[in-house]
Design an enzyme around this catalytic site. Structure first.
Site, short mmCIF file in Angstrom:
data_model
loop_
_atom_site.label_atom_id
_atom_site.label_comp_id
_atom_site.label_asym_id
_atom_site.label_seq_id
_atom_site.Cartn_x
_atom_site.Cartn_y
_atom_site.Cartn_z
N GLY A 14 0.87 -1.24 -0.54
CA GLY A 14 -0.03 0.15 0.18
C GLY A 14 0.90 1.22 0.08
N GLY A 15 1.95 1.32 -0.66
CA GLY A 15 3.18 2.24 -0.47
C GLY A 15 2.39 3.49 -1.31
N GLY A 17 -0.82 4.84 -0.99
CA GLY A 17 -1.61 5.46 -0.33
C GLY A 17 -1.27 6.28 0.74
CE1 TYR A 160 -10.20 -0.66 5.02
CE2 TYR A 160 -11.09 -0.05 7.49
CZ TYR A 160 -10.42 -0.15 6.70
OH TYR A 160 -9.04 0.21 6.56
N PRO A 187 -4.81 3.68 14.05
CG PRO A 187 -4.39 3.37 11.98
CD PRO A 187 -4.28 3.43 13.40
CG ASN A 189 -11.30 9.54 12.31
OD1 ASN A 189 -11.56 8.44 12.21
ND2 ASN A 189 -10.85 9.47 13.75
CB VAL A 190 -5.08 8.62 9.07
CG1 VAL A 190 -3.85 9.34 9.04
CG2 VAL A 190 -4.64 7.37 9.95
CD1 TRP A 225 -24.63 15.61 4.92
CD2 TRP A 225 -22.97 14.26 5.08
NE1 TRP A 225 -24.87 15.88 3.34
CE2 TRP A 225 -23.30 14.92 3.26
CE3 TRP A 225 -21.95 13.49 4.55
CZ2 TRP A 225 -23.22 14.56 2.12
CZ3 TRP A 225 -20.91 13.56 3.57
CH2 TRP A 225 -21.76 13.90 2.00
NE ARG A 232 -14.53 10.43 13.70
CZ ARG A 232 -15.29 10.31 12.21
NH1 ARG A 232 -15.97 10.29 11.96
NH2 ARG A 232 -14.52 10.07 11.52
#
Length: 278
Positions: A14-15, A17, A160, A187, A189-190, A225, A232
């Site tokens: 996943g490099g 992303g 997921y 982690p 939320n990134v 929304w 968060r």
């Protein structure tokens, strides 16, 4: 088996992303240590859904360490719409007709191929990336790593979530049966450079940034929304990248570890936070 005398070869799946690009930048900016060879791969290098291609990739590079980031990911609406895809689904002609194109990445199969290939080539350590959505929908706060399997995740992204939970199950099984040091980080939320700013498929911060941009450009009202009541937490991708390197080098437990703001994370991480940030 991987030969310890040949130095440290770190394969990052996943490099291309959000997190992969952040790790690549941090390494390029000087975070690499002597003797480390970093290899960043994406779906262009191998289809990790395919067992033979995954094994060939691992045979080619024979990594001593792996950071496993590759996954099919998406925001809230994509998760709701494609829960089965986020778990596992064959790319079929029916899928192509119904969803526009067949899904080529299946999280359960990707994870199984990566972890088993790592085991087969003698990789010394694997650090996989989980998600906060794996925690039970009905829970108490603050949350910690012992609560992952205490109940079902939220129904909006159960495909997921369960696929990510299974990495923890596999890590424990590989350790119990073969003594492998396979672990995972969770982690919060990134966000950061190379994020997905699609309003339908992206996550909350890039989605909000895009909506603010559109509202300002058109002079229309900004609609957000939700009720605004849920709490968060967020972490900048480059900060997360530095913490990933610390986990790779210093954290040797199989139990997953939360990477988040210090206020709501485990005591072990809180006590080591400043060292990890260096």
């Amino acid at each position: 088996m991987a030969d310890p005398s040949e130095g440290t070869r770190i394969l990052v799946t996943g490099g291309s992303g959000l997190v992969g690009k952040a790790i690549q930048r941090v390494v390029a900016d000087g975070a690499s240590q002597p003797g480390e060879q970093w290899i960043f791969v994406s779906s262009k290098d191998a289809d990790l859904m395919d067992t033979a291609q995954t094994r060939a990739l691992f045979e080619k590079h024979r990594p001593t360490h792996v950071i496993h980031l590759a996954a099919m990911v998406g925001g809230l609406f994509r998760n709701i719409k494609y829960n089965l895809d986020f778990w596992v689904r064959k790319a079929s002609a029916l899928g192509a007709r119904k969803w526009g194109r067949p899904k080529k990445r299946k999280n359960i199969q990707i994870n199984d191929n990566v972890l088993h290939s790592a085991y087969e080539v003698g990789t010394r350590k694997v650090v996989s990336c989980l998600s906060t959505c794996i925690f039970p929908d009905k829970t108490t706060y603050p949350i910690d790593e012992t609560m992952i399997h205490n109940g079902p995740p939220h129904s909006s992204n159960f495909g997921y979530s369960y696929a990510k939970r299974m990495i923890d199950v596999q890590n424990r099984a590989y350790f119990q049966q073969y003594g492998c040091t396979f672990t995972a980080v969770i982690p919060t939320n990134v966000f950061g450079p190379h994020d997905n700013f699609n309003i339908e498929d992206g996550h909350v911060l890039p989605g909000l940034i895009h909506k603010v941009y559109l509202a300002k450009r058109s002079g229309s009202a900004l609609t957000v929304w939700g009720t605004g009541k849920p709490r968060r937490q967020f972490i900048y991708s480059l900060d997360l990248a530095r913490l990933f390197l610390w986990v790779l080098r210093e954290y040797n437990e199989v139990d997953p570890i939360i990477l988040s703001a210090v206020k709501e994370t485990c005591a072990w991480f809180e006590n080591n936070y400043e060292q990890a940030r260096k």
